[in-house]
Scaffold this motif. Sequence first.
Motif, PDB file in Angstrom:
ATOM      1  N   PRO A  68       4.087  24.480  13.963  1.00 15.30           N
ATOM      2  CA  PRO A  68       4.138  24.516  12.492  1.00 15.30           C
ATOM      3  C   PRO A  68       2.862  25.001  11.816  1.00 15.30           C
ATOM      4  O   PRO A  68       2.890  25.370  10.647  1.00 15.30           O
ATOM      5  CB  PRO A  68       4.441  23.063  12.117  1.00 15.30           C
ATOM      6  CG  PRO A  68       3.994  22.258  13.283  1.00 15.30           C
ATOM      7  CD  PRO A  68       4.229  23.111  14.484  1.00 15.30           C
ATOM      8  N   LEU A  69       1.732  25.016  12.527  1.00 13.67           N
ATOM      9  CA  LEU A  69       0.488  25.491  11.917  1.00 13.67           C
ATOM     10  C   LEU A  69       0.292  26.997  12.040  1.00 13.67           C
ATOM     11  O   LEU A  69      -0.567  27.570  11.365  1.00 13.67           O
ATOM     12  CB  LEU A  69      -0.720  24.793  12.553  1.00 13.67           C
ATOM     13  CG  LEU A  69      -1.030  23.372  12.104  1.00 13.67           C
ATOM     14  CD1 LEU A  69      -2.346  22.910  12.709  1.00 13.67           C
ATOM     15  CD2 LEU A  69      -1.101  23.281  10.595  1.00 13.67           C
ATOM     16  N   LEU A  70       1.081  27.631  12.900  1.00 12.17           N
ATOM     17  CA  LEU A  70       0.862  29.049  13.187  1.00 12.17           C
ATOM     18  C   LEU A  70       0.900  29.907  11.930  1.00 12.17           C
ATOM     19  O   LEU A  70       0.043  30.776  11.725  1.00 12.17           O
ATOM     20  CB  LEU A  70       1.909  29.538  14.191  1.00 12.17           C
ATOM     21  CG  LEU A  70       1.856  31.037  14.524  1.00 12.17           C
ATOM     22  CD1 LEU A  70       0.509  31.390  15.146  1.00 12.17           C
ATOM     23  CD2 LEU A  70       3.008  31.416  15.449  1.00 12.17           C
ATOM     24  N   ALA A  71       1.893  29.680  11.078  1.00 15.57           N
ATOM     25  CA  ALA A  71       2.035  30.505   9.874  1.00 15.57           C
ATOM     26  C   ALA A  71       0.825  30.367   8.962  1.00 15.57           C
ATOM     27  O   ALA A  71       0.359  31.361   8.370  1.00 15.57           O
ATOM     28  CB  ALA A  71       3.310  30.115   9.129  1.00 15.57           C
ATOM     29  N   PHE A  72       0.266  29.153   8.857  1.00 15.18           N
ATOM     30  CA  PHE A  72      -0.883  28.947   7.979  1.00 15.18           C
ATOM     31  C   PHE A  72      -2.160  29.510   8.602  1.00 15.18           C
ATOM     32  O   PHE A  72      -3.013  30.052   7.895  1.00 15.18           O
ATOM     33  CB  PHE A  72      -1.033  27.453   7.677  1.00 15.18           C
ATOM     34  CG  PHE A  72      -0.003  26.934   6.729  1.00 15.18           C
ATOM     35  CD1 PHE A  72      -0.208  26.986   5.360  1.00 15.18           C
ATOM     36  CD2 PHE A  72       1.203  26.433   7.193  1.00 15.18           C
ATOM     37  CE1 PHE A  72       0.744  26.536   4.472  1.00 15.18           C
ATOM     38  CE2 PHE A  72       2.174  25.977   6.313  1.00 15.18           C
ATOM     39  CZ  PHE A  72       1.949  26.033   4.945  1.00 15.18           C
ATOM     40  N   VAL A  73      -2.283  29.405   9.922  1.00 16.67           N
ATOM     41  CA  VAL A  73      -3.426  30.008  10.607  1.00 16.67           C
ATOM     42  C   VAL A  73      -3.422  31.518  10.401  1.00 16.67           C
ATOM     43  O   VAL A  73      -4.451  32.129  10.066  1.00 16.67           O
ATOM     44  CB  VAL A  73      -3.400  29.652  12.110  1.00 16.67           C
ATOM     45  CG1 VAL A  73      -4.356  30.541  12.902  1.00 16.67           C
ATOM     46  CG2 VAL A  73      -3.750  28.187  12.314  1.00 16.67           C
TER      47      VAL A  73
ATOM     48  N   ASP B 166      -2.715  32.864  -8.904  1.00 17.21           N
ATOM     49  CA  ASP B 166      -1.412  33.063  -8.265  1.00 17.21           C
ATOM     50  C   ASP B 166      -1.404  32.385  -6.894  1.00 17.21           C
ATOM     51  O   ASP B 166      -2.375  32.473  -6.137  1.00 17.21           O
ATOM     52  CB  ASP B 166      -1.123  34.550  -8.096  1.00 17.21           C
ATOM     53  CG  ASP B 166      -0.929  35.248  -9.430  1.00 17.21           C
ATOM     54  OD1 ASP B 166      -0.522  34.567 -10.394  1.00 17.21           O
ATOM     55  OD2 ASP B 166      -1.189  36.462  -9.504  1.00 17.21           O
ATOM     56  N   PRO B 167      -0.300  31.698  -6.554  1.00 17.28           N
ATOM     57  CA  PRO B 167      -0.248  31.053  -5.241  1.00 17.28           C
ATOM     58  C   PRO B 167      -0.263  32.079  -4.112  1.00 17.28           C
ATOM     59  O   PRO B 167       0.256  33.190  -4.255  1.00 17.28           O
ATOM     60  CB  PRO B 167       1.076  30.283  -5.282  1.00 17.28           C
ATOM     61  CG  PRO B 167       1.895  30.944  -6.331  1.00 17.28           C
ATOM     62  CD  PRO B 167       0.923  31.455  -7.348  1.00 17.28           C
ATOM     63  N   ILE B 168      -0.871  31.712  -2.997  1.00 21.24           N
ATOM     64  CA  ILE B 168      -0.871  32.527  -1.781  1.00 21.24           C
ATOM     65  C   ILE B 168       0.294  32.041  -0.930  1.00 21.24           C
ATOM     66  O   ILE B 168       0.305  30.899  -0.472  1.00 21.24           O
ATOM     67  CB  ILE B 168      -2.198  32.376  -1.017  1.00 21.24           C
ATOM     68  CG1 ILE B 168      -3.367  32.786  -1.917  1.00 21.24           C
ATOM     69  CG2 ILE B 168      -2.183  33.195   0.260  1.00 21.24           C
ATOM     70  CD1 ILE B 168      -4.733  32.468  -1.324  1.00 21.24           C
ATOM     71  N   LEU B 169       1.298  32.880  -0.748  1.00 14.73           N
ATOM     72  CA  LEU B 169       2.522  32.458  -0.087  1.00 14.73           C
ATOM     73  C   LEU B 169       2.494  32.752   1.409  1.00 14.73           C
ATOM     74  O   LEU B 169       1.970  33.778   1.849  1.00 14.73           O
ATOM     75  CB  LEU B 169       3.727  33.137  -0.741  1.00 14.73           C
ATOM     76  CG  LEU B 169       3.919  32.808  -2.229  1.00 14.73           C
ATOM     77  CD1 LEU B 169       5.123  33.559  -2.786  1.00 14.73           C
ATOM     78  CD2 LEU B 169       4.078  31.302  -2.440  1.00 14.73           C
ATOM     79  N   VAL B 170       3.077  31.832   2.174  1.00 20.40           N
ATOM     80  CA  VAL B 170       3.070  31.877   3.635  1.00 20.40           C
ATOM     81  C   VAL B 170       4.500  32.035   4.128  1.00 20.40           C
ATOM     82  O   VAL B 170       5.408  31.331   3.662  1.00 20.40           O
ATOM     83  CB  VAL B 170       2.454  30.583   4.210  1.00 20.40           C
ATOM     84  CG1 VAL B 170       2.546  30.555   5.726  1.00 20.40           C
ATOM     85  CG2 VAL B 170       1.014  30.439   3.751  1.00 20.40           C
ATOM     86  N   SER B 171       4.714  32.938   5.089  1.00 21.78           N
ATOM     87  CA  SER B 171       6.035  33.126   5.690  1.00 21.78           C
ATOM     88  C   SER B 171       6.161  32.270   6.946  1.00 21.78           C
ATOM     89  O   SER B 171       5.265  32.254   7.791  1.00 21.78           O
ATOM     90  CB  SER B 171       6.245  34.600   6.066  1.00 21.78           C
ATOM     91  OG  SER B 171       6.215  35.417   4.916  1.00 21.78           O
TER      92      SER B 171
ATOM     93  N   THR C  51       0.952  27.943   0.053  1.00 19.64           N
ATOM     94  CA  THR C  51       2.126  27.191   0.468  1.00 19.64           C
ATOM     95  C   THR C  51       3.201  28.149   0.949  1.00 19.64           C
ATOM     96  O   THR C  51       3.072  29.374   0.815  1.00 19.64           O
ATOM     97  CB  THR C  51       2.652  26.315  -0.686  1.00 19.64           C
ATOM     98  OG1 THR C  51       3.654  25.432  -0.205  1.00 19.64           O
ATOM     99  CG2 THR C  51       3.217  27.161  -1.813  1.00 19.64           C
ATOM    100  N   THR C  52       4.278  27.604   1.523  1.00 17.78           N
ATOM    101  CA  THR C  52       5.341  28.442   2.065  1.00 17.78           C
ATOM    102  C   THR C  52       6.179  29.061   0.956  1.00 17.78           C
ATOM    103  O   THR C  52       6.313  28.496  -0.126  1.00 17.78           O
ATOM    104  CB  THR C  52       6.259  27.608   2.986  1.00 17.78           C
ATOM    105  OG1 THR C  52       6.756  26.487   2.255  1.00 17.78           O
ATOM    106  CG2 THR C  52       5.501  27.119   4.205  1.00 17.78           C
TER     107      THR C  52
END
Length: 426
Positions: free
Chosen positions: A297-302, A282-287, A256-257
């Motif tokens: 909006p999908l770019l950060a997760f990709v 541990d959560p994997i954090l997205v910037s 998540t962000t």
Amino acid sequence: MAGIQLSVNWAVAQAAEALAASSNRAERDAGCSLRCCEAVGLDRLPEGKRETDTQGVRVALRFYCEADRATVGTARKEVALAIGQAMGLWRGAVQLDLKQLKDKTPQDKMEDLDQDNGTWLGLIRPYQRGGTGLRLDRYLTAEVLEALEAKSGNSAWRTLAKRPAEVRILLRRLRYRLGQDFGAEGAQLNYAFWTTATTERWASQENHLLNYLVHTLSHWSTVLEGGNADPASSLDVGYWGEVDTERDQLSLRQMTTKSGSTALDVVRGVLDHAGAQIHHGDPILVSSNTATNTTDPLLAFVSRLERVLYRPERLSGVDVLLIHRGGGVNPTPEDPRWTPTNVSDLRRREFLDLCLAVRDLGVEVVVALAHANVSVLDWDDRKEVHMPLGIFEATTPTAGAAWILQEHINTRRVDSGLIYSQSRAT
């Protein structure tokens, strides 16, 4: 005898699941231990042999493991009450006869319940559990896959050897227990298994035969031993049979962000209904930033998924990856800044391909990035095209978390009013 046996076993199974969902630790432990016993009889005792404040309805339970018998004994009254309620009896109707199964020879005859420690429906039972309390995917070891590869003349064996990630996801979702096939030549080992409708649909659309997967795995695993496999679809999916869901926890990680702490807390609040049945990594954090949230909006997760897949060992041991963010895709079609290209078909396809790459590591992927009817994956249910095996898209982060509880833990832990599945791509 057989009809009574099945009825009592059903009541015991219902009591086990009710207790396993209790907020009291002793009752939860008793519920888990109650899953691994046999109900060998039901009778009514005369006045002089009844326990105080009971109606003398005696349920005889036999345990493979002394520790399980002792655990149920510590919550004896609560267990008797739960079984009585499942049978529709008065609060104090039931009393329990708890003993451990012991070896008997085939020449032994059925005796009075007070002496019967080794036979079930008049047949000799194997006096061990059907496994070691783990989900079935834990038994798909490298040694089993190597053996299947060497014997790959059989198409079903090739399926396990060549598509182990899909098979692991399916096996992980199966509930099972060791039973008996009462044929003309005597009792043979038999695995009864049951699962959710999602698992059955995934298996069907990819041409996996669940009964053959279970049978083949039990044949090649030295722990499970040989046995046939039959579906027991009528059993509640909240009943996990041989699986100890607190010992073999579901391993879950969230992506998540960094700014999505509210959504993270809400999701964790839903998942905490599972108690010790889920292990949280541990959560994997997205910037992300405002500009990309608006235009792509999908770019950060990709980008984050690509980095994770560059070192796939980061997902080693993970069963489910939940990808989510609060507020949905920003902006949504109701926002004046929205354009059809901010979630393009190309980006949907790219994102789905990355989710499939994670799935091919044996990790189930639950996506909850969009909101309402805005999908972020390349699919269209109007054409009756289902999401691929191991991939699910939920409407919101809360719905994604609840869906995990429904599929992997117990439906009793879930708000039945939630709508989980994303409806269509727009």
